[in-house]
Design a protein around this motif. Structure first.
Motif, PDB file in Angstrom:
ATOM      1  N   LEU A   1       0.431  -4.357   9.638  1.00  0.00           N
ATOM      2  CA  LEU A   1       0.770  -3.404   8.584  1.00  0.00           C
ATOM      3  C   LEU A   1       2.034  -2.659   8.989  1.00  0.00           C
ATOM      4  O   LEU A   1       2.049  -1.946   9.991  1.00  0.00           O
ATOM      5  CB  LEU A   1      -0.414  -2.453   8.398  1.00  0.00           C
ATOM      6  CG  LEU A   1      -0.380  -1.486   7.216  1.00  0.00           C
ATOM      7  CD1 LEU A   1      -0.339  -2.249   5.903  1.00  0.00           C
ATOM      8  CD2 LEU A   1      -1.587  -0.578   7.264  1.00  0.00           C
ATOM      9  N   ILE A   2       3.089  -2.824   8.217  1.00  0.00           N
ATOM     10  CA  ILE A   2       4.388  -2.234   8.532  1.00  0.00           C
ATOM     11  C   ILE A   2       4.703  -1.152   7.505  1.00  0.00           C
ATOM     12  O   ILE A   2       4.521  -1.371   6.300  1.00  0.00           O
ATOM     13  CB  ILE A   2       5.501  -3.297   8.491  1.00  0.00           C
ATOM     14  CG1 ILE A   2       5.204  -4.411   9.481  1.00  0.00           C
ATOM     15  CG2 ILE A   2       6.854  -2.672   8.791  1.00  0.00           C
ATOM     16  CD1 ILE A   2       5.229  -3.970  10.906  1.00  0.00           C
ATOM     17  N   PHE A   3       5.220  -0.008   7.988  1.00  0.00           N
ATOM     18  CA  PHE A   3       5.491   1.132   7.127  1.00  0.00           C
ATOM     19  C   PHE A   3       6.981   1.351   6.919  1.00  0.00           C
ATOM     20  O   PHE A   3       7.800   1.081   7.804  1.00  0.00           O
ATOM     21  CB  PHE A   3       4.909   2.412   7.749  1.00  0.00           C
ATOM     22  CG  PHE A   3       3.422   2.527   7.591  1.00  0.00           C
ATOM     23  CD1 PHE A   3       2.566   1.857   8.456  1.00  0.00           C
ATOM     24  CD2 PHE A   3       2.878   3.295   6.581  1.00  0.00           C
ATOM     25  CE1 PHE A   3       1.192   1.948   8.309  1.00  0.00           C
ATOM     26  CE2 PHE A   3       1.496   3.397   6.420  1.00  0.00           C
ATOM     27  CZ  PHE A   3       0.662   2.714   7.287  1.00  0.00           C
ATOM     28  N   GLY A   4       7.316   1.865   5.736  1.00  0.00           N
ATOM     29  CA  GLY A   4       8.641   2.387   5.503  1.00  0.00           C
ATOM     30  C   GLY A   4       8.759   3.756   6.161  1.00  0.00           C
ATOM     31  O   GLY A   4       7.795   4.295   6.704  1.00  0.00           O
ATOM     32  N   GLN A   5       9.961   4.319   6.098  1.00  0.00           N
ATOM     33  CA  GLN A   5      10.229   5.599   6.758  1.00  0.00           C
ATOM     34  C   GLN A   5       9.630   6.784   6.020  1.00  0.00           C
ATOM     35  O   GLN A   5       9.492   7.859   6.588  1.00  0.00           O
ATOM     36  CB  GLN A   5      11.739   5.817   6.887  1.00  0.00           C
ATOM     37  CG  GLN A   5      12.410   4.861   7.841  1.00  0.00           C
ATOM     38  CD  GLN A   5      11.967   5.074   9.276  1.00  0.00           C
ATOM     39  OE1 GLN A   5      11.089   4.382   9.781  1.00  0.00           O
ATOM     40  NE2 GLN A   5      12.561   6.028   9.940  1.00  0.00           N
TER      41      GLN A   5
ATOM     42  N   GLN B   1       1.244  11.470   3.840  1.00  0.00           N
ATOM     43  CA  GLN B   1       1.149  12.096   5.150  1.00  0.00           C
ATOM     44  C   GLN B   1       1.563  13.555   5.060  1.00  0.00           C
ATOM     45  O   GLN B   1       2.656  13.874   4.585  1.00  0.00           O
ATOM     46  CB  GLN B   1       2.013  11.377   6.192  1.00  0.00           C
ATOM     47  CG  GLN B   1       1.809  11.917   7.603  1.00  0.00           C
ATOM     48  CD  GLN B   1       2.539  11.143   8.673  1.00  0.00           C
ATOM     49  OE1 GLN B   1       3.552  10.514   8.413  1.00  0.00           O
ATOM     50  NE2 GLN B   1       2.026  11.183   9.904  1.00  0.00           N
TER      51      GLN B   1
ATOM     52  N   GLY C   1      -2.410  12.391  10.315  1.00  0.00           N
ATOM     53  CA  GLY C   1      -2.192  10.967  10.140  1.00  0.00           C
ATOM     54  C   GLY C   1      -2.094  10.625   8.651  1.00  0.00           C
ATOM     55  O   GLY C   1      -2.548  11.382   7.796  1.00  0.00           O
ATOM     56  N   PRO C   2      -1.477   9.488   8.324  1.00  0.00           N
ATOM     57  CA  PRO C   2      -1.382   9.076   6.915  1.00  0.00           C
ATOM     58  C   PRO C   2      -2.758   8.852   6.297  1.00  0.00           C
ATOM     59  O   PRO C   2      -3.704   8.460   6.985  1.00  0.00           O
ATOM     60  CB  PRO C   2      -0.594   7.766   6.985  1.00  0.00           C
ATOM     61  CG  PRO C   2       0.157   7.837   8.271  1.00  0.00           C
ATOM     62  CD  PRO C   2      -0.746   8.573   9.206  1.00  0.00           C
TER      63      PRO C   2
ATOM     64  N   ILE D   1       1.803  -5.820   4.391  1.00  0.00           N
ATOM     65  CA  ILE D   1       1.271  -6.702   5.422  1.00  0.00           C
ATOM     66  C   ILE D   1       2.331  -7.747   5.728  1.00  0.00           C
ATOM     67  O   ILE D   1       2.783  -8.469   4.829  1.00  0.00           O
ATOM     68  CB  ILE D   1      -0.013  -7.405   4.947  1.00  0.00           C
ATOM     69  CG1 ILE D   1      -1.101  -6.393   4.616  1.00  0.00           C
ATOM     70  CG2 ILE D   1      -0.488  -8.401   6.009  1.00  0.00           C
ATOM     71  CD1 ILE D   1      -1.715  -5.711   5.793  1.00  0.00           C
TER      72      ILE D   1
ATOM     73  N   TYR E   1       0.661   5.465   1.096  1.00  0.00           N
ATOM     74  CA  TYR E   1      -0.061   6.470   1.869  1.00  0.00           C
ATOM     75  C   TYR E   1       0.610   7.817   1.701  1.00  0.00           C
ATOM     76  O   TYR E   1       1.802   7.899   1.429  1.00  0.00           O
ATOM     77  CB  TYR E   1      -0.063   6.115   3.367  1.00  0.00           C
ATOM     78  CG  TYR E   1      -0.915   4.929   3.729  1.00  0.00           C
ATOM     79  CD1 TYR E   1      -0.489   3.637   3.458  1.00  0.00           C
ATOM     80  CD2 TYR E   1      -2.156   5.094   4.337  1.00  0.00           C
ATOM     81  CE1 TYR E   1      -1.275   2.540   3.781  1.00  0.00           C
ATOM     82  CE2 TYR E   1      -2.952   4.008   4.672  1.00  0.00           C
ATOM     83  CZ  TYR E   1      -2.501   2.743   4.392  1.00  0.00           C
ATOM     84  OH  TYR E   1      -3.283   1.661   4.717  1.00  0.00           O
TER      85      TYR E   1
ATOM     86  N   GLN F   1       0.839  -1.199   0.000  1.00  0.00           N
ATOM     87  CA  GLN F   1       0.000   0.000   0.000  1.00  0.00           C
ATOM     88  C   GLN F   1       0.875   1.250   0.000  1.00  0.00           C
ATOM     89  O   GLN F   1       2.015   1.228   0.463  1.00  0.00           O
ATOM     90  CB  GLN F   1      -0.890   0.018   1.252  1.00  0.00           C
ATOM     91  CG  GLN F   1      -1.767  -1.209   1.406  1.00  0.00           C
ATOM     92  CD  GLN F   1      -2.627  -1.163   2.652  1.00  0.00           C
ATOM     93  OE1 GLN F   1      -2.733  -0.141   3.314  1.00  0.00           O
ATOM     94  NE2 GLN F   1      -3.261  -2.272   2.977  1.00  0.00           N
TER      95      GLN F   1
ATOM     96  N   LEU G   1      -3.610   0.526  -3.216  1.00  0.00           N
ATOM     97  CA  LEU G   1      -3.206  -0.815  -2.806  1.00  0.00           C
ATOM     98  C   LEU G   1      -2.956  -1.630  -4.062  1.00  0.00           C
ATOM     99  O   LEU G   1      -3.720  -1.543  -5.038  1.00  0.00           O
ATOM    100  CB  LEU G   1      -4.316  -1.468  -1.969  1.00  0.00           C
ATOM    101  CG  LEU G   1      -4.120  -2.901  -1.471  1.00  0.00           C
ATOM    102  CD1 LEU G   1      -4.870  -3.125  -0.164  1.00  0.00           C
ATOM    103  CD2 LEU G   1      -4.567  -3.940  -2.500  1.00  0.00           C
TER     104      LEU G   1
ATOM    105  N   PHE H   1      -4.624   6.865   3.023  1.00  0.00           N
ATOM    106  CA  PHE H   1      -4.458   5.808   2.029  1.00  0.00           C
ATOM    107  C   PHE H   1      -4.598   6.357   0.608  1.00  0.00           C
ATOM    108  O   PHE H   1      -5.484   7.180   0.321  1.00  0.00           O
ATOM    109  CB  PHE H   1      -5.517   4.728   2.263  1.00  0.00           C
ATOM    110  CG  PHE H   1      -5.574   3.677   1.192  1.00  0.00           C
ATOM    111  CD1 PHE H   1      -6.513   3.752   0.179  1.00  0.00           C
ATOM    112  CD2 PHE H   1      -4.677   2.631   1.186  1.00  0.00           C
ATOM    113  CE1 PHE H   1      -6.580   2.793  -0.813  1.00  0.00           C
ATOM    114  CE2 PHE H   1      -4.733   1.658   0.199  1.00  0.00           C
ATOM    115  CZ  PHE H   1      -5.682   1.742  -0.796  1.00  0.00           C
TER     116      PHE H   1
END
Lengths: 114, 113
Positions: free
Chosen positions: A102-106, A38, A43-44, A93, A36, A34, A49, A46
């Protein structure tokens, strides 16, 4: 170790050009990826996907590609506008697609100059 | 409500005090996530709920942090004996299922003095 890597350096481009942001991941096998947006103090939100069996997804001026061999996703904004300036985050995911987190990049900060 | 609601929006607390942060997800969303974001940094995963259970608590920084979710809806994140390094924005998100888009709240800005 598992990593999601996005270019930490800000991307500066001229209005009207295409912005391309990169997301690379290591030691994950995500079924979904996904993107996003920000804005500062928010908040981020969406955007798109893409599934592992989809090579490309489009939405208006946005395009995302997903290469599971390279373990990379590219995010393109065509005809960029100053209002597109924000930080863009990729996320995947981790774990079973039904129970994973759900894990995010920097994130990569995009600055579009008029 | 129409979106994810977090309260309070700002919290200033003294070092050593306990704080409780609340998240009201979108009605019907089964997945709920907590993240922490320090200034200029990315989203650090804390904990994930599927319904009322937390399959993954691996991101909680220490045993001072705990979270619960009741009735498959509201979640609270509790930080005991707060430290200055706990200062950050705490973001909550919910999604209809684990594989669909996540909707974020506006965050709680926690400042430990």
């Amino acid at each position: 170790s598992q990593k999601i890597e996005q270019n930490s350096e800000a991307l500066n481009i001229q209005e009207g050009k295409t912005a391309t942001l990169t997301c690379n991941y290591t030691n994950y096998s995500p079924a979904y990826l996904q993107w996003y947006r920000q804005d500062p103090g928010r908040g981020p939100v969406f955007l798109l996907l893409i599934r592992e069996n989809e090579k490309e997804k489009r939405k208006e001026r946005l395009k995302v590609t997903f290469d599971t061999t390279l373990k990379q996703s590219l995010f393109h904004i065509t005809a960029s506008q100053p209002a597109d300036s924000a930080t863009y985050l990729c996320a995947l995911i981790h774990g079973s697609s039904n129970t994973g987190k759900l894990i995010f990049g920097q994130g990569t900060t995009l600055q579009v100059k008029p | 409500g129409a979106g994810v609601s977090q309260s309070p929006s700002n919290k200033v607390t003294e070092k050593g005090k306990d704080v409780e942060l609340r998240c009201d997800p979108i009605s019907g969303h089964t997945a709920l996530y907590w993240y922490r974001q320090s200034l200029g940094q990315g989203l650090e995963f804390l904990i994930y709920f599927q319904g009322n259970s937390a399959p993954d608590k691996s991101g909680l920084p220490s045993d001072r942090f705990s979270a619960e979710r009741t009735g498959g809806s509201v979640s609270t994140l509790t930080i005991q004996r707060t430290q200055q390094e706990d200062s950050a924005v705490y973001l909550c998100a919910s999604s209809r299922e684990a594989t669909t888009e996540a909707f974020f709240g506006q965050g709680t800005r926690l400042t430990v003095v």
